[in-house]
Design a protein around this motif. Structure first.
Motif, mmCIF file in Angstrom:
data_model
loop_
_atom_site.group_PDB
_atom_site.id
_atom_site.type_symbol
_atom_site.label_atom_id
_atom_site.label_comp_id
_atom_site.label_asym_id
_atom_site.label_seq_id
_atom_site.Cartn_x
_atom_site.Cartn_y
_atom_site.Cartn_z
ATOM 1 N N THR A 4 0.833 -1.195 0.000
ATOM 2 C CA THR A 4 0.000 0.000 0.000
ATOM 3 C C THR A 4 0.871 1.248 0.000
ATOM 4 O O THR A 4 0.648 2.184 -0.773
ATOM 5 C CB THR A 4 -0.936 0.008 1.229
ATOM 6 O OG1 THR A 4 -1.696 -1.186 1.226
ATOM 7 C CG2 THR A 4 -1.857 1.196 1.212
ATOM 8 N N SER A 5 1.904 1.263 0.850
ATOM 9 C CA SER A 5 2.810 2.416 0.896
ATOM 10 C C SER A 5 3.552 2.579 -0.425
ATOM 11 O O SER A 5 3.754 3.692 -0.903
ATOM 12 C CB SER A 5 3.816 2.260 2.032
ATOM 13 O OG SER A 5 3.163 2.279 3.270
ATOM 14 N N ASN A 6 3.971 1.459 -0.998
ATOM 15 C CA ASN A 6 4.669 1.528 -2.286
ATOM 16 C C ASN A 6 3.777 2.096 -3.378
ATOM 17 O O ASN A 6 4.213 2.916 -4.186
ATOM 18 C CB ASN A 6 5.170 0.144 -2.692
ATOM 19 C CG ASN A 6 6.271 -0.363 -1.792
ATOM 20 O OD1 ASN A 6 6.934 0.411 -1.113
ATOM 21 N ND2 ASN A 6 6.463 -1.668 -1.772
ATOM 22 N N LEU A 7 2.531 1.668 -3.396
ATOM 23 C CA LEU A 7 1.601 2.175 -4.406
ATOM 24 C C LEU A 7 1.274 3.648 -4.184
ATOM 25 O O LEU A 7 1.139 4.408 -5.144
ATOM 26 C CB LEU A 7 0.325 1.331 -4.431
ATOM 27 C CG LEU A 7 0.501 -0.100 -4.942
ATOM 28 C CD1 LEU A 7 -0.802 -0.883 -4.807
ATOM 29 C CD2 LEU A 7 0.996 -0.114 -6.374
ATOM 30 N N GLN A 8 1.167 4.054 -2.907
ATOM 31 C CA GLN A 8 0.932 5.469 -2.619
ATOM 32 C C GLN A 8 2.125 6.307 -3.071
ATOM 33 O O GLN A 8 1.958 7.391 -3.635
ATOM 34 C CB GLN A 8 0.665 5.670 -1.132
ATOM 35 C CG GLN A 8 -0.680 5.161 -0.684
ATOM 36 C CD GLN A 8 -0.855 5.236 0.823
ATOM 37 O OE1 GLN A 8 0.100 5.347 1.581
ATOM 38 N NE2 GLN A 8 -2.109 5.167 1.254
ATOM 39 N N GLY A 9 3.327 5.816 -2.832
ATOM 40 C CA GLY A 9 4.527 6.523 -3.292
ATOM 41 C C GLY A 9 4.586 6.618 -4.805
ATOM 42 O O GLY A 9 4.937 7.662 -5.366
ATOM 43 N N LEU A 10 4.237 5.531 -5.477
ATOM 44 C CA LEU A 10 4.204 5.526 -6.936
ATOM 45 C C LEU A 10 3.172 6.528 -7.457
ATOM 46 O O LEU A 10 3.462 7.310 -8.374
ATOM 47 C CB LEU A 10 3.876 4.123 -7.456
ATOM 48 C CG LEU A 10 3.722 3.977 -8.968
ATOM 49 C CD1 LEU A 10 5.022 4.323 -9.685
ATOM 50 C CD2 LEU A 10 3.265 2.570 -9.322
ATOM 51 N N ALA A 11 1.990 6.517 -6.853
ATOM 52 C CA ALA A 11 0.939 7.463 -7.269
ATOM 53 C C ALA A 11 1.390 8.901 -7.032
ATOM 54 O O ALA A 11 1.176 9.776 -7.885
ATOM 55 C CB ALA A 11 -0.358 7.176 -6.519
ATOM 56 N N GLY A 12 2.022 9.152 -5.889
ATOM 57 C CA GLY A 12 2.530 10.499 -5.609
ATOM 58 C C GLY A 12 3.576 10.933 -6.617
ATOM 59 O O GLY A 12 3.563 12.074 -7.089
ATOM 60 N N GLY A 13 4.477 10.031 -6.965
ATOM 61 C CA GLY A 13 5.496 10.347 -7.966
ATOM 62 C C GLY A 13 4.908 10.644 -9.327
ATOM 63 O O GLY A 13 5.332 11.568 -10.032
#
Length: 153
Positions: A4-13
């Protein structure tokens, strides 16, 4: 691994990339936060204050809207019930660090968003040198404060 954190970081990027591209495509401007904020505060150019103010308002209100919608900011302090927590070195150290960052962006003619996001994507040698300098300075600061001075684990 917390996907979930990885996907949130990807979305933010992805959103950062889209916003930088949008600003360049529509106004021909580099998305450098220190330049946008600094110019708005010190010497706002005529006709350019509205988009700068809107950009900064969006930068601040985006996370607030996310929290109000129940999305949260993630667990950035390692405590289950905290979102941000107290500054590790105290408020005064945080203020001094912020001042030094401001001085550094002035000396470096930009910040990590301007050089690191926009400059690197344009293969700017000056931005490459600036970004390497930012990263090396950050690594040295963490090493000195944690291992030499003994400010943390």
């Amino acid at each position: 691994m917390d996907w979930t954190s990885n996907l949130q970081g990807l979305a933010g990027g992805i959103l950062i990339g889209i916003s930088a591209t949008w600003l360049m495509a529509t106004l021909g401007r580099i998305t450098g936060i220190s330049g946008i904020a600094g110019t708005l505060v010190t010497t706002p150019p005529k006709g350019h204050s509205a988009w700068r103010a809107a950009f900064l308002v969006g930068l601040v209100t985006g996370p607030v809207v996310l929290v109000l919608a129940g999305g949260g900011l993630g667990n950035v302090v390692g405590q289950p019930n905290e979102v941000i927590g107290d500054p590790a070195g105290g408020v005064m150290l945080m203020l001094i660090a912020g001042l030094l960052v401001g001085v550094g962006t002035g000396l470096g003619s930009g910040c990590t968003s301007g050089h690191g996001v926009c400059g690197l994507s344009r293969l700017s040698p000056r931005s490459m040198a600036a970004t390497v300098t930012f990263l090396l300075s950050a690594m040295a600061t963490v090493y000195i404060t944690r291992h030499v001075i003994g400010g943390g684990a």
